[in-house]
Each structure stands twice: as structure tokens, then as C-alpha cells.
Design a protein around this motif. Structure first.
Motif, mmCIF file in Angstrom:
data_model
loop_
_atom_site.group_PDB
_atom_site.id
_atom_site.type_symbol
_atom_site.label_atom_id
_atom_site.label_comp_id
_atom_site.label_asym_id
_atom_site.label_seq_id
_atom_site.Cartn_x
_atom_site.Cartn_y
_atom_site.Cartn_z
ATOM 1 N N SER A 165 0.830 -1.203 0.000
ATOM 2 C CA SER A 165 0.000 0.000 0.000
ATOM 3 C C SER A 165 0.868 1.258 0.000
ATOM 4 O O SER A 165 0.534 2.253 -0.654
ATOM 5 C CB SER A 165 -0.929 0.005 1.221
ATOM 6 O OG SER A 165 -0.184 -0.158 2.415
ATOM 7 N N THR A 166 1.997 1.205 0.705
ATOM 8 C CA THR A 166 2.929 2.335 0.721
ATOM 9 C C THR A 166 3.521 2.548 -0.663
ATOM 10 O O THR A 166 3.613 3.689 -1.156
ATOM 11 C CB THR A 166 4.056 2.092 1.742
ATOM 12 O OG1 THR A 166 3.474 1.924 3.037
ATOM 13 C CG2 THR A 166 5.038 3.245 1.767
ATOM 14 N N THR A 169 0.858 3.993 -2.979
ATOM 15 C CA THR A 169 0.515 5.347 -2.558
ATOM 16 C C THR A 169 1.575 6.329 -3.022
ATOM 17 O O THR A 169 1.259 7.404 -3.564
ATOM 18 C CB THR A 169 0.353 5.408 -1.034
ATOM 19 O OG1 THR A 169 -0.742 4.557 -0.648
ATOM 20 C CG2 THR A 169 0.075 6.824 -0.567
ATOM 21 N N PHE A 198 -0.884 6.796 -6.201
ATOM 22 C CA PHE A 198 -2.094 7.379 -5.625
ATOM 23 C C PHE A 198 -1.896 8.807 -5.125
ATOM 24 O O PHE A 198 -2.745 9.673 -5.344
ATOM 25 C CB PHE A 198 -2.635 6.487 -4.505
ATOM 26 C CG PHE A 198 -2.993 5.087 -4.933
ATOM 27 C CD1 PHE A 198 -3.283 4.794 -6.259
ATOM 28 C CD2 PHE A 198 -3.031 4.048 -4.009
ATOM 29 C CE1 PHE A 198 -3.619 3.498 -6.657
ATOM 30 C CE2 PHE A 198 -3.361 2.762 -4.393
ATOM 31 C CZ PHE A 198 -3.654 2.492 -5.714
ATOM 32 N N ASP A 199 -0.778 9.071 -4.462
ATOM 33 C CA ASP A 199 -0.517 10.428 -3.988
ATOM 34 C C ASP A 199 -0.309 11.404 -5.142
ATOM 35 O O ASP A 199 -0.515 12.617 -4.977
ATOM 36 C CB ASP A 199 0.720 10.461 -3.068
ATOM 37 C CG ASP A 199 0.380 10.129 -1.630
ATOM 38 O OD1 ASP A 199 -0.823 9.963 -1.320
ATOM 39 O OD2 ASP A 199 1.315 10.023 -0.810
ATOM 40 N N THR A 207 -9.843 5.588 -2.709
ATOM 41 C CA THR A 207 -8.741 4.637 -2.609
ATOM 42 C C THR A 207 -9.046 3.635 -1.513
ATOM 43 O O THR A 207 -9.262 4.016 -0.358
ATOM 44 C CB THR A 207 -7.418 5.364 -2.295
ATOM 45 O OG1 THR A 207 -7.133 6.305 -3.332
ATOM 46 C CG2 THR A 207 -6.266 4.374 -2.180
ATOM 47 N N LEU A 259 -7.458 0.651 0.488
ATOM 48 C CA LEU A 259 -6.229 -0.065 0.820
ATOM 49 C C LEU A 259 -6.531 -1.248 1.731
ATOM 50 O O LEU A 259 -7.398 -1.167 2.605
ATOM 51 C CB LEU A 259 -5.239 0.876 1.513
ATOM 52 C CG LEU A 259 -4.792 2.109 0.719
ATOM 53 C CD1 LEU A 259 -3.857 2.965 1.553
ATOM 54 C CD2 LEU A 259 -4.129 1.706 -0.592
#
Length: 258
Positions: free
Chosen positions: A97-98, A101, A105-106, A113, A115
Motif C-alpha cells: 500500500s505504501t 501510494t 495514488f498520492d 482509494t 487499501l
């Protein structure tokens, strides 16, 4: 986007479309262009689209091109990811997920979103995420293939083409764990978690359009088996040959020469 990248080889294996590119960069860019085109097409037809993404270094060139694409209304896109380690701290940089992201995603700010929270009770989390996935059809799945032929974390010992679940807890195959070391994600295999939550094969295959991105020499054997072995959970990625709308993107290293 003005990128126009032609494959150096094309073939059809079962229902699977195979495209080979001269470099890893060209492969990733070509896959991104196709996904961008499909996203824009769908966003003209639908209020919202739903996408699932893989988290791996094999996706880097694809994600880089995708996040730079102009004129995509990401506010109307709902995103999921396909697996997450169990037992890693929330702030761990190795969490999938990190990775997504930070890499996507960021940057693009999807409207919604979802997760996977692997710190949650496994049964409750599988139920929660499964319900989210089943709320509406999945339009696009962007995935890869592991060194042992896994898709998501459906390693051969746990892969089930008829799985009744959409997400489940699994024990990771040693080859899968070693791949994480080979990819530079962990220093040693002892540092790699032994379990994860993963979307199942039916969940991935439920997507309307699949884009499978597989570069590098370490994937050559898995690609060869995917294209040539009998369709079986012994080689989970072989199931992609049954999907009516899946494209496999390869570079010369992963395709190899026979």
C-alpha cells in the motif's frame, strides 16, 4: 499522450494477446498508453471506473508513464490493490500500500482509494475488502507475474481457479519470498514476511480488461510456462490464457528466444 510504441513481436496464445517490446521502458510505456486509452474511453461512458493495481518494481515504468498522463479525471476513479503482507508495521516502506501510494495514488489523487489493512483481523478484513470489490464490476486490472508464475500472491500451493473467496490469507511460497529479495525490497529472505492477504484468482479474473506487465530475465521461465504449459494452478498465470480481454506485455529479456 503522444507516445506511439510498436511491439517487435505479437502473438496470440489461447485468448491471451502477447506483445513483446525492445526494452523494458518501451514495454512499460506501451502498457500505460493502452491503459490510459481504455480509462479515457470508459470515463466517457461511465460516471466512475474501478481499477486494481499490482505493487512491484516490475510496474515502475508503467506507473511512471501513467501518473504523468494528462486529462484523466482521476476523481472518478476508484482504486484497489491486490495484496499486502501480514505483520509489517504500518510505516514500513515495504508495504504494498505504501509503494502504490507513493508511486501513483498520492500523485494522481483518485476519487476513492481502498487499501488492504493487514493489521486488521484477517477474517474481518477479508470480508470488508471483498464487499468493497463486489460493490460493482472491476473495469481494469493492472498486474504482473511472479517468478513462480503467481498472480498477486496466488502461489502454486495456494492458487485456486475456482476459489470461493475474493480475498484470503495465504502462506507465501519460498520462491515468492526470495523474489522480494531479488527485487531489492528486503535484504534477506528472513526479513520477508511469511504470510499475506491476497486477492484470489477469481477476483483478478473478474476484471473486464487485464493488462499484465512482465519485464526482466528473472521472469523468463515464468513467461515461458505461462505461454506453453497446460492451464493449471501449478502455473497460476496460465489462467490468463482463458481471459477474453488480457494483454501480456513483455520485453526481450522476459520473452527470451527459443
Amino acid at each position: 499522450m503522444n507516445l506511439l510504441i510498436h511491439p517487435i513481436k505479437k502473438e496470440k496464445v489461447g485468448s491471451l494477446t502477447v506483445r513483446v517490446y525492445e526494452s523494458r521502458k518501451a514495454m512499460g510505456q506501451a502498457a500505460a498508453v493502452d491503459v490510459i486509452t481504455k480509462m479515457k474511453e470508459l470515463l466517457q461512458e461511465k460516471t466512475n471506473i474501478r481499477m486494481i493495481f499490482a505493487s512491484a518494481p516490475s510496474q515502475n515504468e508503467f506507473l511512471e508513464t501513467l501518473r504523468k498522463a494528462p486529462d484523466i479525471d482521476w476523481n472518478r476513479v476508484t482504486v484497489f490493490h491486490m495484496d499486502e503482507y501480514i505483520g509489517l508495521a504500518a510505516e514500513s516502506p515495504q508495504r504494498f500500500s505504501t509503494f502504490l501510494t507513493e508511486q501513483l495514488f498520492d500523485c494522481v489523487k483518485p476519487g476513492t482509494t481502498h487499501l488492504i489493512d493487514s493489521s486488521n483481523d484477517e477474517i474481518k478484513e477479508c470480508k470488508r475488502y471483498s464487499q468493497l470489490l463486489k460493490e460493482a464490476p472491476v473495469d481494469i486490472v493492472c498486474l504482473g507475474i511472479g517468478e513462480n508464475g503467481h498472480i498477486a500472491f496466488n502461489d502454486p500451493p495456494v492458487a485456486n481457479f475456482e476459489d470461493p473467496q475474493f480475498i484470503k490469507a495465504v502462506e507465501l511460497d519460498e520462491i515468492s519470498r526470495q523474489q522480494q529479495v531479488n527485487d531489492g525490497c528486503f535484504p534477506t529472505i528472513d526479513d520477508v514476511p511469511t504470510h499475506a492477504l491476497t486477492l484470489t484468482i477469481p477476483a483478478l479474473m473478474s476484471g473486464n480488461s487485464l493488462y499484465c506487465i512482465v519485464p526482466g530475465t528473472t521472469k523468463k521461465a515464468a513467461v515461458r510456462e505461462t505461454l506453453n504449459n497446460p492451464i493449471s494452478s501449478k502455473n497460476p498465470a496460465t489462467v490468463l490464457r482463458r481471459h477474453p480481454n488480457c494483454i501480456l506485455y513483455l520485453d526481450e529479456d522476459s520473452y527470451g528466444s527459443e
